[in-house]
Design a protein around this motif. Structure first.
Motif, mmCIF file in Angstrom:
data_model
loop_
_atom_site.group_PDB
_atom_site.id
_atom_site.type_symbol
_atom_site.label_atom_id
_atom_site.label_comp_id
_atom_site.label_asym_id
_atom_site.label_seq_id
_atom_site.Cartn_x
_atom_site.Cartn_y
_atom_site.Cartn_z
ATOM 1 N N ILE A 32 -10.123 -6.846 1.216
ATOM 2 C CA ILE A 32 -8.805 -7.386 1.547
ATOM 3 C C ILE A 32 -8.813 -8.905 1.432
ATOM 4 O O ILE A 32 -7.911 -9.503 0.820
ATOM 5 C CB ILE A 32 -8.378 -6.958 2.966
ATOM 6 N N LEU A 36 -6.740 -10.749 -1.454
ATOM 7 C CA LEU A 36 -5.651 -11.657 -1.110
ATOM 8 C C LEU A 36 -5.813 -13.007 -1.807
ATOM 9 O O LEU A 36 -4.838 -13.578 -2.318
ATOM 10 C CB LEU A 36 -5.576 -11.857 0.404
ATOM 11 N N GLY A 39 -5.240 -12.290 -5.508
ATOM 12 C CA GLY A 39 -3.843 -11.928 -5.709
ATOM 13 C C GLY A 39 -2.904 -13.112 -5.571
ATOM 14 O O GLY A 39 -1.927 -13.235 -6.324
ATOM 15 N N GLU A 102 -7.861 -4.660 -6.237
ATOM 16 C CA GLU A 102 -6.847 -4.925 -5.213
ATOM 17 C C GLU A 102 -6.112 -6.221 -5.486
ATOM 18 O O GLU A 102 -4.927 -6.351 -5.153
ATOM 19 C CB GLU A 102 -7.496 -4.970 -3.827
ATOM 20 N N TYR A 105 -2.964 -5.596 -7.374
ATOM 21 C CA TYR A 105 -1.885 -5.024 -6.571
ATOM 22 C C TYR A 105 -1.326 -6.049 -5.588
ATOM 23 O O TYR A 105 -0.105 -6.137 -5.388
ATOM 24 C CB TYR A 105 -2.369 -3.777 -5.831
ATOM 25 N N TYR A 106 -2.231 -6.811 -4.962
ATOM 26 C CA TYR A 106 -1.765 -7.827 -4.022
ATOM 27 C C TYR A 106 -0.938 -8.896 -4.733
ATOM 28 O O TYR A 106 -0.006 -9.447 -4.147
ATOM 29 C CB TYR A 106 -2.957 -8.479 -3.313
ATOM 30 N N LEU A 152 1.348 -5.669 3.211
ATOM 31 C CA LEU A 152 -0.058 -6.000 2.989
ATOM 32 C C LEU A 152 -0.966 -5.117 3.848
ATOM 33 O O LEU A 152 -2.016 -4.659 3.394
ATOM 34 C CB LEU A 152 -0.313 -7.473 3.308
ATOM 35 N N GLN A 155 -1.092 -1.695 2.282
ATOM 36 C CA GLN A 155 -2.023 -1.670 1.159
ATOM 37 C C GLN A 155 -3.469 -1.644 1.649
ATOM 38 O O GLN A 155 -4.330 -1.010 1.031
ATOM 39 C CB GLN A 155 -1.799 -2.893 0.266
#
Length: 218
Positions: A32, A36, A39, A102, A105-106, A152, A155
């Motif tokens: 994550i 982040l 992303g 990820e 997607y983020y 968030l 996800q």
């Protein structure tokens, strides 16, 4: 209805199962954070207005989102050691794959969050002499992230569920440790019920948290 069931097998193997849960949670948390960061960078590149930079970001996001996660894990498990000339281990290969996956997607979530902030905010920032990057950092992103927190977190719940895929690179996550105990102890039903309950409790708690956050941001 539980006659013949032996849920004591869970207690006798609890330390091993908790190790698996710890790996799943640790991988989720690190992915994550990394996702982040990546992303956010990709979203800012996409919105920068610099065509080559925007196209590069869009190409990466569309490519990664078109590929199954399990295939991305395989790629980095085999390709990263070849690229750097030495093994990096299953955990770090999986972590790199999750962060890169990820991040794509983020980036879309963050891009939508940035675009949800009123244009007057950025115009006011520019009027005060801030550059594009300064405006994003000090004005736009703080507001965007406040709006994005519920999705968030959602996800992140999906990511926790997806950590069960790391069995393909021989990592012992919650699902893998449960499967190992199920086979060695001959207690498939008990162990898979246990795994399902753990996933349900964590994901349900996360969904309740999302509802609470949505209520605060509404």
């Amino acid at each position: 209805m539980t006659e013949g069931f032996d849920f004591g097998v869970i207690a006798s193997n609890l330390p091993f199962l908790l190790q698996g849960l710890g790996l799943s949670l640790g991988l989720t948390f690190l992915s994550i954070i990394g996702g982040l960061v990546l992303g956010t960078g990709l979203a800012l590149m996409r919105l920068s207005g610099v065509l080559p930079v925007s196209l590069l970001s869009a190409g990466y996001v569309n490519l990664i989102r078109s590929v199954p996660l399990i295939l991305v894990i395989f790629w980095f498990y085999f390709l990263v050691p070849l690229a750097i000339g030495r093994p990096v281990g299953s955990f770090y290969s999986a972590l790199i794959a999750f962060v890169l996956f990820e991040g794509a997607y983020y980036s879309e979530i963050i891009r939508a969050g940035i675009q949800s902030v009123r244009k007057g905010q950025s115009q006011a920032a520019f009027a005060h002499g801030l550059t594009y990057w300064q405006a994003q950092r000090y004005v736009i992103l703080p507001q965007a992230f406040r709006n994005m927190i519920p999705i968030l977190v959602s996800q992140g719940i999906i990511l926790f569920q997806d950590t069960s895929l790391v069995f393909v690179v021989s990592l012992r996550d919650l699902m893998t440790t449960s499967s190992i105990v199920a086979r060695t102890e001959g207690r498939l039903i008990e162990m898979y019920v246990f795994a399902a309950c753990v996933y349900f409790v964590i994901c349900f708690a996360g969904s309740l948290f999302v509802r609470k956050l949505k209520g605060k941001t509404a």
